[in-house]
Motif scaffolding. Structure first.
Motif: not given
Length: 435
Positions: A220-247
Motif C-alpha cells: 500500500k503506497p503511503k508516500n510519493n510513488v516516484f521517490t519511494e520507487g527510487y528508494k526501492e531501486l536503490k535498496k536492490v542496487w546495494y543488495a546486488v552490489k554485495e552479491e558477487r555471483m549475481t554480478k
C-alpha cells in the motif's frame, strides 16, 4: 498467493505466445525484408534520406534499434522500483503492451517514402516490447517455486516460437496469394501483416492479464510513488552490489546476449545483403530457426537439470562462438540454412535458461522482483544497444556485415570467460543434484 497454480502459469506463458510475433515478424522476418526492399532505390542504392541525413538503410535500422533499447534501459529501473513499491507491475506491463501493439499497427502506413514514420513506429514498438518484459519476467518467482523455473521458462519460449510461426505462415500465405485475399499487391498484404501482429499481441496478452495477480504482496503506497520507487531501486542496487555471483552472471549475460540478440535482429539483413538471398529463402531461414528453437529450449533445460545451469550455458556460448566464425565463411544458401539450424538450437535454450537462472539468483522471499529483474533487463537492453551499434558501425566503416560477425564472436568469448569464473553454491538448484 498459491504457487505453481497451473492456470496462472499457463496464462503467464501465454504472454510469450502473444509478444513473440513481434520478435519474429517485425524484428526478424517480414519487416526487415520489406524495409530493405522499399528503401532500396531502383539503381540498387541503399542510401536513404532521414530528416535530411543521408545514411545506409541497414545502418539506420541498426542505430534505431540501439536507440530504442537505450531509452528503455534509462527508464525501466525507476519504473520497476515504482512497480515494486506500489504493486503496479501488471498495470505498467499493460501500458508497454498497448504502446508496442499499436505501434506495430502503425507500420501499416509505411509505404517507403515516409521512412521517418517507419523508424518512429519501429522504435516505439521495440520500446513497448522490451519494456513489457521486465514486468512480465518479474512475475516468474512470484507464481512458481524455484525447482520449476527452468521448465516454465522453456515452456514460455516454446509457446512463443509456436505462436509466432503460426502467424508467420498465415502472413506468408496472405502475401503470396494476395489476390485471393483481395489485396492490390504484395506490398499492401505485407503492410496488413504488420497490422495483424499488433492485433495478435494485444488480443492474446489479455489472457495473461486475466490470470496474473494485480498485487502479489498487497503493498500500500503511503508516500510519493516516484521517490519511494527510487528508494526501492536503490535498496536492490546495494543488495546486488554485495552479491558477487549475481554480478558475475550479469556481466556474462551482458556480453553473450550482445551476440544472441544482434544475430536475431540482423540475420535476415545479413542474408539479404551478403548472400543476396530472395525473400522466400530468408523467410525459410527464419522458420528453421524458430522451429528448431522449440526443441532447443527443452533440450538445454533438460541438460541443465542433469549438469547444472552453468554447464548448459557454457555449452551454448561455446557453440555460439563457432556460429559467428562460421557466418564469416558462409557463401552458399545451403551453408546458411545449416547455420540457421544451429542458431535455432542454441537460441531457444540460451534465452529461456538465462531468464530462469537469474530468477534463481533472486533472494528467497523477496518482494522486489521487478527491481531485481530491472537489472537483468537493463543488462539485456544495454547489451543490444552495444551489439547492434557495433554491428552497424563496423558495417558502415568496412561496408561488410561479415566483419561484424567477428566482433560478435569476441562478445561471446568474453561472456564465456565470466561464466567460467562463476561459482555457484552447492545448496542452490542452479547446480545439478547429486545422485
Amino acid at each position: 498467493m498459491q504457487l505453481n497454480n497451473s492456470k496462472v502459469i499457463n496464462a503467464w506463458c501465454m504472454y510469450d505466445w502473444a509478444n513473440s510475433v513481434y520478435s519474429l515478424v517485425i524484428t526478424s522476418a517480414i519487416f526487415p525484408i520489406y524495409y530493405n526492399a522499399v528503401t532500396t532505390g531502383v539503381d540498387g542504392s541503399d542510401r536513404v534520406d532521414f530528416f535530411g541525413l543521408e545514411i545506409s538503410n541497414s545502418v539506420l535500422y541498426s542505430y534505431s534499434l540501439s536507440f530504442s533499447f537505450l531509452f528503455v534501459a534509462a527508464i525501466l529501473p525507476i519504473l520497476s522500483g515504482i512497480a515494486d513499491y506500489s504493486g503496479k507491475k501488471k498495470f505498467l506491463m499493460k501500458l508497454f503492451v498497448y504502446l508496442g501493439s499499436f505501434s506495430c499497427m502503425g507500420l501499416y502506413f509505411f509505404t517507403g517514402d515516409n521512412i521517418e514514420w517507419a523508424i518512429l513506429c519501429s522504435v516505439l514498438a521495440s520500446i513497448g516490447y522490451s519494456g513489457s518484459l521486465v514486468f512480465y519476467d518479474a512475475f516468474l518467482p512470484e507464481i512458481a517455486t524455484e525447482d520449476r523455473f527452468d521448465k516454465i521458462s522453456a515452456k514460455g519460449y516454446s509457446l512463443g516460437y509456436i505462436g509466432s510461426v503460426i502467424l508467420l505462415i498465415v502472413n506468408l500465405v496472405m502475401i503470396e496469394m494476395f489476390d485471393v485475399f483481395w489485396f492490390e499487391d504484395k506490398g499492401t498484404a505485407t503492410r496488413f501483416a504488420f497490422l495483424l501482429v499488433g492485433v495478435w499481441w494485444l488480443a492474446f496478452s489479455q489472457i495473461t492479464f486475466l490470470r496474473l495477480p494485480d498485487n502479489v504482496h498487497n503493498l500500500k503506497p503511503k508516500n510519493n510513488v516516484f521517490t519511494e520507487g527510487y528508494k526501492e531501486l536503490k535498496k536492490v542496487w546495494y543488495a546486488v552490489k554485495e552479491e558477487r555471483m549475481t554480478k558475475l552472471f550479469l556481466l556474462a549475460f551482458f556480453f553473450y546476449n550482445m551476440g544472441v540478440q544482434t544475430v536475431m535482429y540482423l540475420a535476415a539483413t545479413f542474408g539479404s545483403k551478403e548472400l543476396q538471398l530472395d525473400s522466400a529463402k530468408l523467410i525459410l531461414t527464419v522458420l528453421i530457426i524458430q522451429l528448431v528453437a522449440i526443441g532447443g529450449a527443452y533440450l538445454f533445460a533438460h541438460i541443465s537439470n542433469l549438469k547444472g545451469n552453468k554447464f548448459s550455458l557454457l555449452l551454448m556460448v561455446f557453440i555460439w562462438i563457432f556460429v559467428c566464425l562460421g557466418a564469416y565463411f558462409v557463401y552458399s544458401e545451403n551453408e546458411f540454412f545449416l547455420l540457421a539450424f544451429v542458431v535455432g538450437l542454441v537460441m531457444g535454450g540460451i534465452q529461456s535458461l538465462s531468464r530462469s537462472t537469474f530468477a534463481k539468483l533472486i533472494p528467497e522471499n523477496t518482494i522486489d522482483n521487478a527491481s531485481y529483474f530491472s537489472f537483468y533487463d537493463v543488462t539485456y537492453n544495454l547489451s543490444i544497444v552495444v551489439g547492434t551499434f557495433c554491428y552497424g558501425i563496423i558495417d558502415q566503416i568496412t561496408n561488410s556485415m561479415r566483419n561484424s560477425t567477428l566482433a560478435l564472436m569476441l562478445f561471446f568469448a568474453v561472456g564465456m570467460g565470466f561464466l567460467i569464473l562463476l561459482k555457484l553454491p552447492k545448496s542452490s538448484k542452479l547446480e545439478p543434484k547429486k545422485a
